[in-house]
Design an enzyme around this catalytic site. Structure first.
Site, PDB file in Angstrom:
ATOM      1  N   ARG A 166       0.837  -1.406   0.012  1.00 61.03           N
ATOM      2  CA  ARG A 166       0.164   0.090   0.018  1.00 61.03           C
ATOM      3  C   ARG A 166       0.893   1.302  -0.163  1.00 61.03           C
ATOM      4  O   ARG A 166       0.323   2.493   0.163  1.00 61.03           O
ATOM      5  CB  ARG A 166      -0.863  -0.045   1.225  1.00 61.03           C
ATOM      6  CG  ARG A 166      -2.395  -0.501   1.005  1.00 61.03           C
ATOM      7  CD  ARG A 166      -3.061  -0.483   2.100  1.00 61.03           C
ATOM      8  NE  ARG A 166      -4.514  -0.579   2.180  1.00 61.03           N
ATOM      9  CZ  ARG A 166      -5.242  -1.530   2.543  1.00 61.03           C
ATOM     10  NH1 ARG A 166      -4.549  -2.633   2.547  1.00 61.03           N
ATOM     11  NH2 ARG A 166      -6.596  -1.358   2.619  1.00 61.03           N
ATOM     12  N   ARG A 201     -17.555  -4.681  10.031  1.00 59.36           N
ATOM     13  CA  ARG A 201     -16.420  -3.850   9.969  1.00 59.36           C
ATOM     14  C   ARG A 201     -16.532  -2.117  10.768  1.00 59.36           C
ATOM     15  O   ARG A 201     -17.171  -1.778   9.772  1.00 59.36           O
ATOM     16  CB  ARG A 201     -15.380  -3.835   8.745  1.00 59.36           C
ATOM     17  CG  ARG A 201     -14.720  -5.023   8.383  1.00 59.36           C
ATOM     18  CD  ARG A 201     -13.989  -5.166   7.115  1.00 59.36           C
ATOM     19  NE  ARG A 201     -13.225  -3.948   6.994  1.00 59.36           N
ATOM     20  CZ  ARG A 201     -12.312  -3.945   5.960  1.00 59.36           C
ATOM     21  NH1 ARG A 201     -12.298  -4.973   4.971  1.00 59.36           N
ATOM     22  NH2 ARG A 201     -11.716  -2.864   5.650  1.00 59.36           N
TER      23      ARG A 201
HETATM   24  P1  AMP Z   1      -8.240  -4.002   4.348  1.00 53.83           P
HETATM   25  O1  AMP Z   1      -8.844  -5.159   4.800  1.00 53.83           O
HETATM   26  O2  AMP Z   1      -7.294  -4.255   3.106  1.00 53.83           O
HETATM   27  O3  AMP Z   1      -9.512  -2.833   3.623  1.00 53.83           O
HETATM   28  O4  AMP Z   1      -7.558  -3.279   5.064  1.00 53.83           O
HETATM   29  C1  AMP Z   1      -8.085  -2.590   6.420  1.00 53.83           C
HETATM   30  C2  AMP Z   1      -7.268  -1.901   7.143  1.00 53.83           C
HETATM   31  O5  AMP Z   1      -6.080  -2.606   7.784  1.00 53.83           O
HETATM   32  C3  AMP Z   1      -6.715  -0.721   6.283  1.00 53.83           C
HETATM   33  O6  AMP Z   1      -7.437   0.583   6.273  1.00 53.83           O
HETATM   34  C4  AMP Z   1      -5.217  -0.126   7.086  1.00 53.83           C
HETATM   35  O7  AMP Z   1      -5.697   0.562   8.349  1.00 53.83           O
HETATM   36  C5  AMP Z   1      -4.836  -1.641   7.595  1.00 53.83           C
HETATM   37  N1  AMP Z   1      -4.087  -2.183   6.334  1.00 53.83           N
HETATM   38  C6  AMP Z   1      -4.298  -3.356   5.583  1.00 53.83           C
HETATM   39  N2  AMP Z   1      -3.174  -3.846   4.886  1.00 53.83           N
HETATM   40  C7  AMP Z   1      -2.282  -2.753   5.176  1.00 53.83           C
HETATM   41  C8  AMP Z   1      -0.999  -2.223   4.413  1.00 53.83           C
HETATM   42  N3  AMP Z   1      -0.527  -3.047   3.566  1.00 53.83           N
HETATM   43  N4  AMP Z   1      -0.379  -1.327   4.981  1.00 53.83           N
HETATM   44  C9  AMP Z   1      -0.815  -0.482   6.234  1.00 53.83           C
HETATM   45  N5  AMP Z   1      -2.165  -0.709   6.472  1.00 53.83           N
HETATM   46  C10 AMP Z   1      -2.791  -1.724   6.193  1.00 53.83           C
END
Ligand code: AMP
Length: 191
Positions: free
Chosen positions: A89, A134
């Site tokens: 990311r 969530r």
């Molecule tokens: P997601 O399930 O991919 O939407 O991720 C949910 C949350 O987890 C994001 O909004 C971030 O706070 C954290 N997160 C997930 N992947 C990453 C990453 N690669 N780098 C930093 N934070 C992450």
């Protein structure tokens, strides 16, 4: 190995499409968001740290995320490949992933980027909140923040893979099946 970065803003359909891809290509699915949520549920130290960032719609710090990702990857012996969902990311994460995979004598094959416009993303996320439970999907202010963080910090990662000629944009609007077919044909023609 077939190592895919499945990329796109929050609500683009990465999780849904990952399930289709792992089934067809026999890949290991690695979602950093899922790993953080499992740690929150298990009340680990990592979970406690990650939660404060996730609830605010911010990124968990690179060092923490990269270390976690590395320890997940090495748990799999002789995988056919990985699908990285929600990682990298930031450019620092992309760089670290390249170096780490090189140390394992492999590399990213392809970045597939699901493209969905912002109003559609917001509608999808609020709808997903009804079933996902969530907290970061349920609050419009947190959704705004996540999209802003995506635009500022994450979207530039596309250029990292464009420079390596590994970037493929995929239209993320349409039925789930239609989008799956677009992903399959992108993989089959580029790999
Ligand atoms: P997601 O399930 O991919 O939407 O991720 C949910 C949350 O987890 C994001 O909004 C971030 O706070 C954290 N997160 C997930 N992947 C990453 C990453 N690669 N780098 C930093 N934070 C992450």
């Amino acid at each position: 190995m077939l190592n895919i970065v499945l990329f796109g803003p929050p609500g683009a359909g990465k999780g849904t499409q990952s399930e289709r891809l792992i089934e067809k290509y026999g890949l290991v699915h690695l979602s950093t968001g899922d790993v953080f949520r499992a740690n929150i549920k298990g009340e680990t130290d990592l979970g406690k740290l990650a939660k404060s960032y996730m609830d605010a719609g911010q990124l968990v710090p690179d060092e923490v995320t990269i270390n976690m990702l590395r320890s997940e990857v090495v748990q799999h012996s002789a995988p056919k490949g990985f699908i990285f969902d929600g990682f990298p990311r930031t450019n620092a994460q992309a760089q670290a992933l390249d170096e780490f995979l090189a140390s394992l004598s492999t590399e990213i094959s392809l970045m597939l980027a699901l493209e969905v416009e912002e109003t559609e993303l917001k509608t999808r996320l609020l709808k997903r909140a009804e079933v996902s439970g969530r907290p970061d999907d349920a609050d419009p202010a947190v959704i705004e923040k996540r999209i802003a963080v995506y635009n500022q910090e994450t979207a530039p990662v596309k250029a990292f893979y464009q420079a390596q000629h590994k970037f493929v944009a995929i239209d993320g609007i349409g039925s789930i099946d239609e989008i799956t077919q677009r992903l399959f044909s992108a993989i089959d023609t580029n790999h």
